[in-house]
Design an enzyme around this catalytic site. Structure first.
Site, PDB file in Angstrom:
ATOM      1  N   ARG A 126       0.918  -1.153   0.000  1.00 29.65           N
ATOM      2  CA  ARG A 126       0.000   0.000   0.000  1.00 29.65           C
ATOM      3  C   ARG A 126       0.943   1.184   0.000  1.00 29.65           C
ATOM      4  O   ARG A 126       1.694   1.408   0.948  1.00 29.65           O
ATOM      5  CB  ARG A 126      -0.888  -0.011   1.254  1.00 29.65           C
ATOM      6  CG  ARG A 126      -1.570   1.319   1.588  1.00 29.65           C
ATOM      7  CD  ARG A 126      -2.514   1.796   0.486  1.00 29.65           C
ATOM      8  NE  ARG A 126      -3.341   2.937   0.898  1.00 29.65           N
ATOM      9  CZ  ARG A 126      -3.074   4.210   0.581  1.00 29.65           C
ATOM     10  NH1 ARG A 126      -2.011   4.526  -0.132  1.00 29.65           N
ATOM     11  NH2 ARG A 126      -3.895   5.168   0.979  1.00 29.65           N
ATOM     12  N   HIS A 140       2.296   6.816   2.249  1.00 31.07           N
ATOM     13  CA  HIS A 140       1.316   7.908   2.230  1.00 31.07           C
ATOM     14  C   HIS A 140       1.106   8.470   3.633  1.00 31.07           C
ATOM     15  O   HIS A 140       1.675   7.968   4.601  1.00 31.07           O
ATOM     16  CB  HIS A 140      -0.008   7.404   1.655  1.00 31.07           C
ATOM     17  CG  HIS A 140      -0.730   6.437   2.559  1.00 31.07           C
ATOM     18  ND1 HIS A 140      -0.320   5.136   2.749  1.00 31.07           N
ATOM     19  CD2 HIS A 140      -1.837   6.590   3.339  1.00 31.07           C
ATOM     20  CE1 HIS A 140      -1.137   4.528   3.596  1.00 31.07           C
ATOM     21  NE2 HIS A 140      -2.062   5.382   3.983  1.00 31.07           N
ATOM     22  N   HIS A 149      -2.199  10.979   5.932  1.00 27.79           N
ATOM     23  CA  HIS A 149      -3.527  11.587   5.842  1.00 27.79           C
ATOM     24  C   HIS A 149      -3.834  12.390   7.095  1.00 27.79           C
ATOM     25  O   HIS A 149      -3.136  12.279   8.107  1.00 27.79           O
ATOM     26  CB  HIS A 149      -4.612  10.537   5.591  1.00 27.79           C
ATOM     27  CG  HIS A 149      -4.326   9.194   6.194  1.00 27.79           C
ATOM     28  ND1 HIS A 149      -4.414   8.948   7.528  1.00 27.79           N
ATOM     29  CD2 HIS A 149      -3.917   8.029   5.609  1.00 27.79           C
ATOM     30  CE1 HIS A 149      -4.094   7.677   7.750  1.00 27.79           C
ATOM     31  NE2 HIS A 149      -3.773   7.089   6.609  1.00 27.79           N
ATOM     32  N   GLU A 160      -4.822   6.608  12.010  1.00 30.42           N
ATOM     33  CA  GLU A 160      -5.152   5.277  11.466  1.00 30.42           C
ATOM     34  C   GLU A 160      -4.842   4.195  12.489  1.00 30.42           C
ATOM     35  O   GLU A 160      -3.737   4.118  13.014  1.00 30.42           O
ATOM     36  CB  GLU A 160      -4.329   5.047  10.198  1.00 30.42           C
ATOM     37  CG  GLU A 160      -4.337   3.609   9.676  1.00 30.42           C
ATOM     38  CD  GLU A 160      -3.554   3.459   8.378  1.00 30.42           C
ATOM     39  OE1 GLU A 160      -3.657   4.355   7.507  1.00 30.42           O
ATOM     40  OE2 GLU A 160      -2.822   2.468   8.225  1.00 30.42           O
ATOM     41  N   HIS A 186       3.492   6.826   6.512  1.00 26.88           N
ATOM     42  CA  HIS A 186       3.668   5.412   6.841  1.00 26.88           C
ATOM     43  C   HIS A 186       3.716   4.513   5.616  1.00 26.88           C
ATOM     44  O   HIS A 186       3.326   4.918   4.521  1.00 26.88           O
ATOM     45  CB  HIS A 186       2.616   4.946   7.841  1.00 26.88           C
ATOM     46  CG  HIS A 186       1.202   5.309   7.492  1.00 26.88           C
ATOM     47  ND1 HIS A 186       0.676   6.539   7.783  1.00 26.88           N
ATOM     48  CD2 HIS A 186       0.202   4.610   6.902  1.00 26.88           C
ATOM     49  CE1 HIS A 186      -0.594   6.585   7.379  1.00 26.88           C
ATOM     50  NE2 HIS A 186      -0.894   5.429   6.831  1.00 26.88           N
ATOM     51  N   GLU A 197     -10.432   6.861   1.699  1.00 27.20           N
ATOM     52  CA  GLU A 197      -9.223   6.164   1.273  1.00 27.20           C
ATOM     53  C   GLU A 197      -8.747   6.685  -0.083  1.00 27.20           C
ATOM     54  O   GLU A 197      -7.587   6.533  -0.444  1.00 27.20           O
ATOM     55  CB  GLU A 197      -9.542   4.658   1.231  1.00 27.20           C
ATOM     56  CG  GLU A 197      -8.425   3.731   0.854  1.00 27.20           C
ATOM     57  CD  GLU A 197      -7.242   3.729   1.813  1.00 27.20           C
ATOM     58  OE1 GLU A 197      -7.373   4.160   2.965  1.00 27.20           O
ATOM     59  OE2 GLU A 197      -6.174   3.283   1.366  1.00 27.20           O
ATOM     60  N   HIS A 253     -25.957  -3.041  27.571  1.00 21.82           N
ATOM     61  CA  HIS A 253     -25.022  -2.023  28.054  1.00 21.82           C
ATOM     62  C   HIS A 253     -25.083  -0.812  27.124  1.00 21.82           C
ATOM     63  O   HIS A 253     -25.772  -0.835  26.104  1.00 21.82           O
ATOM     64  CB  HIS A 253     -23.586  -2.579  28.077  1.00 21.82           C
ATOM     65  CG  HIS A 253     -23.029  -2.835  26.709  1.00 21.82           C
ATOM     66  ND1 HIS A 253     -23.391  -3.907  25.942  1.00 21.82           N
ATOM     67  CD2 HIS A 253     -22.150  -2.119  25.949  1.00 21.82           C
ATOM     68  CE1 HIS A 253     -22.750  -3.875  24.790  1.00 21.82           C
ATOM     69  NE2 HIS A 253     -21.983  -2.799  24.757  1.00 21.82           N
ATOM     70  N   HIS A 291     -22.343   2.802  25.900  1.00 23.23           N
ATOM     71  CA  HIS A 291     -21.051   3.486  26.017  1.00 23.23           C
ATOM     72  C   HIS A 291     -21.362   4.963  26.240  1.00 23.23           C
ATOM     73  O   HIS A 291     -22.063   5.565  25.427  1.00 23.23           O
ATOM     74  CB  HIS A 291     -20.205   3.246  24.767  1.00 23.23           C
ATOM     75  CG  HIS A 291     -20.056   1.790  24.483  1.00 23.23           C
ATOM     76  ND1 HIS A 291     -19.133   0.999  25.129  1.00 23.23           N
ATOM     77  CD2 HIS A 291     -20.772   0.963  23.696  1.00 23.23           C
ATOM     78  CE1 HIS A 291     -19.282  -0.255  24.725  1.00 23.23           C
ATOM     79  NE2 HIS A 291     -20.261  -0.307  23.853  1.00 23.23           N
ATOM     80  N   GLU A 340     -20.064   3.425  18.972  1.00 23.64           N
ATOM     81  CA  GLU A 340     -19.352   2.161  18.732  1.00 23.64           C
ATOM     82  C   GLU A 340     -19.431   1.809  17.252  1.00 23.64           C
ATOM     83  O   GLU A 340     -20.508   1.766  16.668  1.00 23.64           O
ATOM     84  CB  GLU A 340     -19.997   1.043  19.566  1.00 23.64           C
ATOM     85  CG  GLU A 340     -19.507  -0.357  19.192  1.00 23.64           C
ATOM     86  CD  GLU A 340     -20.146  -1.455  20.046  1.00 23.64           C
ATOM     87  OE1 GLU A 340     -20.533  -1.171  21.200  1.00 23.64           O
ATOM     88  OE2 GLU A 340     -20.261  -2.587  19.550  1.00 23.64           O
ATOM     89  N   HIS A 396     -27.832  -1.296  24.057  1.00 24.49           N
ATOM     90  CA  HIS A 396     -27.797  -2.368  23.055  1.00 24.49           C
ATOM     91  C   HIS A 396     -27.266  -3.666  23.653  1.00 24.49           C
ATOM     92  O   HIS A 396     -26.706  -3.680  24.747  1.00 24.49           O
ATOM     93  CB  HIS A 396     -26.970  -1.968  21.840  1.00 24.49           C
ATOM     94  CG  HIS A 396     -25.536  -1.609  22.137  1.00 24.49           C
ATOM     95  ND1 HIS A 396     -25.168  -0.397  22.679  1.00 24.49           N
ATOM     96  CD2 HIS A 396     -24.368  -2.294  21.988  1.00 24.49           C
ATOM     97  CE1 HIS A 396     -23.859  -0.345  22.835  1.00 24.49           C
ATOM     98  NE2 HIS A 396     -23.336  -1.494  22.436  1.00 24.49           N
TER      99      HIS A 396
END
Ligand SMILES: *[C@@H]1O[C@H](CO)[C@@H](O)[C@H](O)[C@H]1NC(C)=O
Ligand SMILES: *[C@@H]1O[C@H](CO)[C@@H](O)[C@H](O)[C@H]1NC(C)=O
Ligand SMILES: *[C@@H]1O[C@H](CO)[C@@H](O)[C@H](O)[C@H]1NC(C)=O
Ligand SMILES: *[C@@H]1O[C@H](CO)[C@@H](O)[C@H](O)[C@H]1NC(C)=O
Length: 443
Positions: free
Chosen positions: A151, A154, A156, A160, A199, A223, A333, A335, A340, A379
């Site tokens: 890959r 590059h 951004h 990531e 990276h 991307e 539960h 968050h 998520e 959820h």
């Protein structure tokens, strides 16, 4: 029997409304008196299997055996056109539990519906705001590299985080102080590159190369809009390039005229040490061997939590890798502050998200599907298949956090809980003061 009880409750309530003079309160403080009817006793189980077995027998499905939008006395058959394959995989969309109500913005996206980008040496498909408008905080990419494939180097604007699904890779970065880090990762391992850090990613030698999940800490990440080594140099006057590197302009006769993105190459040397230009000298590593971390056992499965407290570099992404045994589920539960982004690796699941305001929707999930659950939405994630369910919960945060419904009730004065839910002492005594995270089948 129980449905008779709820009918009775409705009748009782109706008689109270009729009997009570206007403005008179009918509730008693000592014990809870229902001011609304009891909830339905319908267990609302899954209506048909969405297993591979069923899908492969699709051709044999005819008439009465095809999935129908019917649950009990509700609904009716489909007599118009029907996409049977999709309906088989989405039983809770076609015939939702009766507990579902209202409309939650679409919170499921299958990578199978993402437009794929095929290159020599691999492919990449993504999910961002274009595919799932609800997913504002996180975007994901599923990427495949053949052995040795690269890959392109590059960077951004967004950070990531990556989880290796199969195979082995060598990744590297340098920080703005010019310190470098190169590391190898295998299945179940992670890497993290802070926003703007350049990276490299290359599949190591091996029969199949590698596939990995990339996570970006912004829903608008694309991307197709990263900053690429070749793309940049193809857009700088050659005279300037020669001056920058202080060499003759002819040295750059063979730079590509456009981006490479993903392309084949010879695999790097097997030995990482022999591939280092200088010894790694960043203060913290940018890869993390999650595969080597022991999972925490739970009654219905196991889980591993990884955030910046253990993988120090990962300051904007926290995650849990969860396994749920057959019949078990990730407990009810939520968050507190973070949405998520869920990715299904193995098995089958269903999720009901509760969005407040009497709104709840249920969806079913297969391997490579994505769910997105906004902050504080209650959820569960239930294993609805015949094999272990494995998935990732991913958050844009430096810490993993959740609130367990069971633990909350267990740590609340019992009379208060009883006043809400009418539970008996036996049930109260079985509430769990410690978080379960993953529970087994009910007994
Ligand atoms: C890669 O693996 C193949 C098959 O095992 C082997 O023939 C080849 O020499 C390896 N290449 C490198 C660069 O290690
Ligand atoms: C992980 O589990 C293995 C096997 O139970 C045990 O030998 C090892 O000490 C554990 N490692 C850690 C870091 O707890
Ligand atoms: C990583 O973070 C933890 C908790 O903040 C800290 O105890 C540990 O020393 C850090 N490790 C490194 C290598 O900086
Ligand atoms: C699970 O296995 C049982 C017994 O083999 C079978 O009846 C059932 O349909 C299977 N369910 C799924 C979801 O595959």
């Amino acid at each position: 029997m129980k449905s008779f009880r709820s009918l009775l409750a409705v009748l009782l309530l109706a008689s109270q409304v009729i009997a009570a003079p206007a403005g008179t309160a009918t509730s008693s403080a000592a014990e809870s008196t229902p001011t609304v009817p009891y909830a339905s006793d319908d267990p609302n189980g899954i209506l048909w299997s969405n297993s591979d077995d069923v899908v492969t027998t699709l051709e044999t499905l005819e008439g009465s055996t095809k999935p129908e939008p019917m649950r009990g006395s509700l609904g009716s058959t489909v007599i118009g056109p029907q996409n049977v394959a999709l309906d088989l995989m989405n039983p809770d969309a076609l015939a939702p539990p009766t507990t579902d109500e209202g409309a939650v913005p679409a919170f499921k996206w299958p990578f199978s519906l993402s437009h794929n980008r095929l290159q020599t040496g691999g492919w990449a498909r993504q999910q961002n705001l274009n595919q799932m408008p609800i997913a504002t905080a996180i975007a994901g990419v599923d990427m495949r590299l053949e052995p040795g494939a690269i890959r392109e180097m590059h960077w951004h604007v967004d950070a990531e985080w990556a989880y290796v699904l199969k195979g082995n890779l060598r990744v590297g970065t340098i920080d703005p102080e010019g310190r470098s880090y190169i590391g190898d990762v295998g299945p179940g391992d992670l890497w993290y590159f802070p926003a703007g850090f350049p990276h490299s990613i290359q599949a190591l030698n091996g029969t199949d190369g590698a596939e990995f999940l990339l996570i970006f800490d912004s829903g608008s990440f694309s991307e197709d809009s990263t900053f690429l080594l070749t793309d940049w140099l193809a857009h700088v006057p050659k005279e300037v390039i020669a001056k920058n590197f202080q060499v003759d302009i002819s040295a750059f006769d063979h730079i590509p005229a456009e981006e490479l993105y993903i392309f084949p190459s010879a695999p790097p040397p097997e030995n990482l040490e022999s591939d280092l230009v200088v010894p790694n000298d960043t203060p913290i590593p940018y890869t993390f061997a999650l595969s080597k971390v022991n999972s925490t056992k739970a009654s219905g499965g196991s889980f591993k939590v990884v955030d910046s407290t253990t993988f120090n570099a990962s300051t904007t992404i926290a995650a849990a890798e969860v396994e749920v045994e057959v019949g078990g589920m990730r407990e009810l539960h939520w968050h507190p502050t973070e949405p998520e982004w869920t990715y299904f690796i193995e098995g089958q699941a269903r999720i009901t998200v509760y969005a407040s305001s009497s709104t709840a929707n249920t969806m079913d999930f297969n391997p490579s599907d994505i769910a997105y659950i906004p902050p504080s939405y209650g959820h569960y994630i239930e294993n609805t298949g015949n094999t272990t369910l494995k998935f990732l919960e991913i958050f844009k945060s430096d810490r993993f956090q959740d609130v367990s419904l069971n633990q909350w009730l267990a740590l609340t004065p019992p009379e208060l809980v009883k006043a809400h839910l009418g539970l008996d002492d036996e049930t109260i005594s079985r509430l769990s003061k410690v978080k379960q995270e993953v529970v087994g089948p009910s007994n």
